[in-house]
Design an enzyme around this catalytic site. Sequence first.
Site, short mmCIF file in Angstrom:
data_model
loop_
_atom_site.label_atom_id
_atom_site.label_comp_id
_atom_site.label_asym_id
_atom_site.label_seq_id
_atom_site.Cartn_x
_atom_site.Cartn_y
_atom_site.Cartn_z
N SER A 65 0.86 -1.18 0.00
CA SER A 65 0.00 0.00 0.00
C SER A 65 0.90 1.23 0.00
O SER A 65 2.07 1.15 0.39
CB SER A 65 -0.89 0.00 1.25
OG SER A 65 -1.52 1.26 1.44
N TYR A 82 -2.29 -0.64 10.82
CA TYR A 82 -2.42 -1.02 9.40
C TYR A 82 -1.18 -0.61 8.63
O TYR A 82 -0.57 -1.40 7.91
CB TYR A 82 -3.66 -0.37 8.79
CG TYR A 82 -3.74 -0.53 7.28
CD1 TYR A 82 -4.19 -1.73 6.73
CD2 TYR A 82 -3.37 0.50 6.42
CE1 TYR A 82 -4.25 -1.91 5.36
CE2 TYR A 82 -3.44 0.33 5.04
CZ TYR A 82 -3.88 -0.86 4.52
OH TYR A 82 -3.93 -1.03 3.16
#
Length: 234
Positions: free
Chosen positions: A138, A151
Site C-alpha cells: 500500500s 495497518y
Amino acid sequence: MNIVITGASRGFGKAIAEQFAANGHNLYLSARSGMVLYKAMEELTTRFPDVVIKAKPFDLSHTDQVKALSSWVLDQRISIDILVNNAGTFEPGSVHDEPEGTMENMMTVNFFSAYHLTRALLPSMISQKKGHIFNICSVASLQAYRNGGAYSISKFALAGFSKNLREEMKPHGIKVTAVFPGAAYTDSWAGSDVDPKRMMKAGDVAKMIYAASGLSAQACVEDIILRPQLGDLP
C-alpha cells in the site's frame, strides 16, 4: 500459467483474477468468505469457460488455515507460476490508543499470512527455477498517515519482506514485486462520501501486475506505485 491469488473474492484480488483469466491463465483462488468466493468463481467461470478456475475458502488470520491453503495448492500438482499475496484487512486507529489486539490482527492478516504462505510454496517454486511473487502492499507502506496506525505498520512489514525476498530469490529465477496502490474504488469504499472518480479503479492495479508478469526472464519490476491522478486522498 497458473495463478494463485489470496483475497480473491472482491476488490484487487478479483480484478487481478479477471485480468489473468481474460488472457487464458488458470486460477487458484482463496478468500475468507466461501459464499462470496464461490459467487466470484461462478462469475469468472461463466465469463472465461476455457480456463481452469478453482477456489476454496480459508481464513488467513489463522496460521493453520494458511498451511491448509498451501497444502491445497500443492495438492493440485501444478507449476506455481504466479503467487499474489493480496489478503488483507484494515482497521483505522492510532498507535497510542487503538484497541488492544489491533496490531496483532493487522500483522497476522496483512503480513504473516503472506510470509507463511510464501514460505510454504517457495520450495516448489525454487525447484521449478521460475515464478513471480506479487505482494500487495500500500502507499501506507511508504508514508505514515493520520489514523493509519497498525495497518500502516503491517504494510511497512510486508514491503520489507518483499525487499528481502527479492534479494534471496535472485539466484533461483524467481521474481518478487511489491505493489503499492493508493486509493482505488472497491467494495470497501461503497457507501462513503468519496467520489469514485477521485479514486483509481481496481482494474488499473490488475493491468500493471499483468504487464509486469509478462516481461522476459531477464527483467524484474521490483516496485509498482500507483496513485489517483490527483494524488492521495486528503
